[in-house]
Design a protein around this motif. Sequence first.
Motif, PDB file in Angstrom:
ATOM      1  N   ALA A   1       0.818  -1.217   0.000  1.00  0.00           N
ATOM      2  CA  ALA A   1       0.000   0.000   0.000  1.00  0.00           C
ATOM      3  C   ALA A   1       0.848   1.262   0.000  1.00  0.00           C
ATOM      4  O   ALA A   1       0.530   2.234  -0.687  1.00  0.00           O
ATOM      5  N   VAL A   2       1.960   1.275   0.758  1.00  0.00           N
ATOM      6  CA  VAL A   2       2.761   2.506   0.845  1.00  0.00           C
ATOM      7  C   VAL A   2       3.678   2.669  -0.356  1.00  0.00           C
ATOM      8  O   VAL A   2       4.114   3.787  -0.655  1.00  0.00           O
ATOM      9  N   GLY A   3       3.983   1.576  -1.066  1.00  0.00           N
ATOM     10  CA  GLY A   3       4.822   1.684  -2.253  1.00  0.00           C
ATOM     11  C   GLY A   3       6.297   1.529  -1.919  1.00  0.00           C
ATOM     12  O   GLY A   3       6.710   1.620  -0.769  1.00  0.00           O
ATOM     13  N   PRO A   4       7.111   1.300  -2.944  1.00  0.00           N
ATOM     14  CA  PRO A   4       8.530   1.012  -2.724  1.00  0.00           C
ATOM     15  C   PRO A   4       9.320   2.176  -2.154  1.00  0.00           C
ATOM     16  O   PRO A   4      10.325   1.972  -1.484  1.00  0.00           O
ATOM     17  N   ALA A   5       8.889   3.415  -2.410  1.00  0.00           N
ATOM     18  CA  ALA A   5       9.656   4.570  -1.934  1.00  0.00           C
ATOM     19  C   ALA A   5       9.605   4.693  -0.418  1.00  0.00           C
ATOM     20  O   ALA A   5      10.506   5.251   0.199  1.00  0.00           O
TER      21      ALA A   5
ATOM     22  N   PHE B   1       4.138   5.528  -7.300  1.00  0.00           N
ATOM     23  CA  PHE B   1       4.945   5.031  -6.191  1.00  0.00           C
ATOM     24  C   PHE B   1       5.518   6.168  -5.358  1.00  0.00           C
ATOM     25  O   PHE B   1       5.906   5.965  -4.212  1.00  0.00           O
ATOM     26  N   VAL B   2       5.626   7.354  -5.934  1.00  0.00           N
ATOM     27  CA  VAL B   2       6.164   8.527  -5.244  1.00  0.00           C
ATOM     28  C   VAL B   2       5.156   9.665  -5.393  1.00  0.00           C
ATOM     29  O   VAL B   2       4.638   9.904  -6.493  1.00  0.00           O
ATOM     30  N   THR B   3       4.865  10.347  -4.289  1.00  0.00           N
ATOM     31  CA  THR B   3       3.957  11.491  -4.308  1.00  0.00           C
ATOM     32  C   THR B   3       4.770  12.781  -4.415  1.00  0.00           C
ATOM     33  O   THR B   3       5.679  12.995  -3.614  1.00  0.00           O
ATOM     34  N   PRO B   4       4.484  13.639  -5.394  1.00  0.00           N
ATOM     35  CA  PRO B   4       5.255  14.885  -5.526  1.00  0.00           C
ATOM     36  C   PRO B   4       5.101  15.769  -4.301  1.00  0.00           C
ATOM     37  O   PRO B   4       4.025  15.845  -3.695  1.00  0.00           O
ATOM     38  N   ASP B   5       6.192  16.440  -3.924  1.00  0.00           N
ATOM     39  CA  ASP B   5       6.128  17.422  -2.848  1.00  0.00           C
ATOM     40  C   ASP B   5       5.537  18.735  -3.346  1.00  0.00           C
ATOM     41  O   ASP B   5       5.093  19.563  -2.539  1.00  0.00           O
ATOM     42  N   HIS B   6       5.576  18.921  -4.672  1.00  0.00           N
ATOM     43  CA  HIS B   6       5.008  20.142  -5.254  1.00  0.00           C
ATOM     44  C   HIS B   6       4.584  19.809  -6.683  1.00  0.00           C
ATOM     45  O   HIS B   6       5.177  18.956  -7.338  1.00  0.00           O
TER      46      HIS B   6
END
Length: 563
Positions: free
Chosen positions: A103-107, A377-382
């Motif tokens: 659920a949280v992804g590899p990052a 897999f990664v959520t942008p910070d901006h």
Amino acid sequence: MKPLDPRLLRYARGTRVYLAATVALGVVLAALIVAQATLLAHGITAVFLDGADVRTLTPTLIALATVVAGRAAVAWAQETVAVRSSAAVKSELRGRLLAHLVAVGPARGGDTGAVTTLITRGLDALDAYFARYLPQLVLAALVPAVVLARLLPADLTATMTIALTLPLIPIFMALVGLHTEAANHRQFRLLSRLSHHFLDVVAGLTTLKVFGRAGAQAATIRRISAEQRRLTMRTLRVAFLSSLVLELLATLSVALVAVGIGLRLVSGHLDLTTALLVLILAPEAYLPLRQVGAHYHASAEGLAAAEEAFAILETPVPARGAAPAPAGTIVFDDVVVRYRDRDALHLSATVEPGEIMALTGPSGCGKSTALDVLLGFVTPDHGRVTVGGVDLASVDPAAWRSTIAWVPQRPYLFAGSIRDNIALGRTPMHLPEPPTAFAHCFTGTVPDAPRPDVAAAARLAGAAGFIAGLPDGYDAALGDDGAGLSAGQRQRIALARAFLRDAPIVLLDEPTANLDTETAADVMAAIRRLAHGRTVIIAAHRPELIALADRIVDLAPQPVGAR
């Protein structure tokens, strides 16, 4: 000494049933201990003072044998319940960990080596916690209370002496336990680091051998192993010394009670039955606390592993949308990903349907990160990523990934046949390839893909030739991580998965990295066929791969003020 971690109750429902059973058995055991001491005191007094014979003592002996058999049965029941509960809790924790990591992804999932150590050997250390420490912890709370309740009406002085000396053991146990806990945490972290480093070395062993660096890595592993060995022996030394301290305290406390009993018995202020009852029960009051200290050291590694597991389980899961998968133009709208207070990616780009875009730049500039952002897999910070004007943050990740075929730089091939490895392309892509493959190995299932479809995908990927040369063809068995195939052959198997998937969007992460010129040319030809009619984003270094692109985006860091 630590009480039961409440997070075990939250994350492992089997703990609740186990704890209730342990408390019930502990109450029964405490009652049997008091009954046994009472029967022994009366029986011995009857023999020495009243001259009772065997016939007179028969009811007492039968009752005593029944109590002893009852204690043995309770001990067996505690062991059985503990072992079964430990297995159930470990299974539930492993299932929750794997599901949460997906659920949280590899990052956010942590180092592969550390997580693997935690899920396997780390959680296995909970056996000592459930089978030894927790039952003894319950007894340490119940038995002294029941013993003191039995002794209070019989001898107030002995009861007060035991009540005043009992807290000394938990106090010293807590002081020693703080040091032991820190040592076990260091030991587990070092073991995780050793596992992660060893996994990296094994994964890159071929490259290390080519460049003559295998010996240096072997020396590093020896150094870390020696450090792990020294730390383990230091932890064992602390455990032995702390056990000595607890035994000494318990022995002196029992001796203090015995001296008082002896003096009062000689002076005629205490009868023999009461004296015997106190002398038999006093060690039983201290024994559970001594055993808690001894079993705590055996369970400390399991506690450290459980805390690592809870840290992962408490990692927040990224917010997920529910909208269906969109189609259309892909837009990276001022996307920024930060890692350790620096920009790992800063990208603004547009990819039209059917277009091939190449992401270029030096290693570490964010090419793979850009693909991870698009995969979710990664959520942008901006910033944000939109597809057809729809923000991907509002889209169901599983639905979106079903429209993507992904070929990573190091594709994972699980232990199984070549046909099953290619058929993995039909799997809904909920997570990156290694965990996906692991999940299929774990469940023993593979996606259902007709043999003609698998053969056609292999032919388009340029893999049919070398597969036909294998003794068993598509049924040839591979080892873990594709052992038995070259890097180029593994890459073509990954491309065959992408052909079989037949998705409108294709992501390629350095597909020709670490390949010789001839093999890279074969892979390039397969990529040209795969890119036809699809939207393709390639993370690339090689000029010939970049030349395939309709649009090139350079992710090399720009001087300050150049953006």
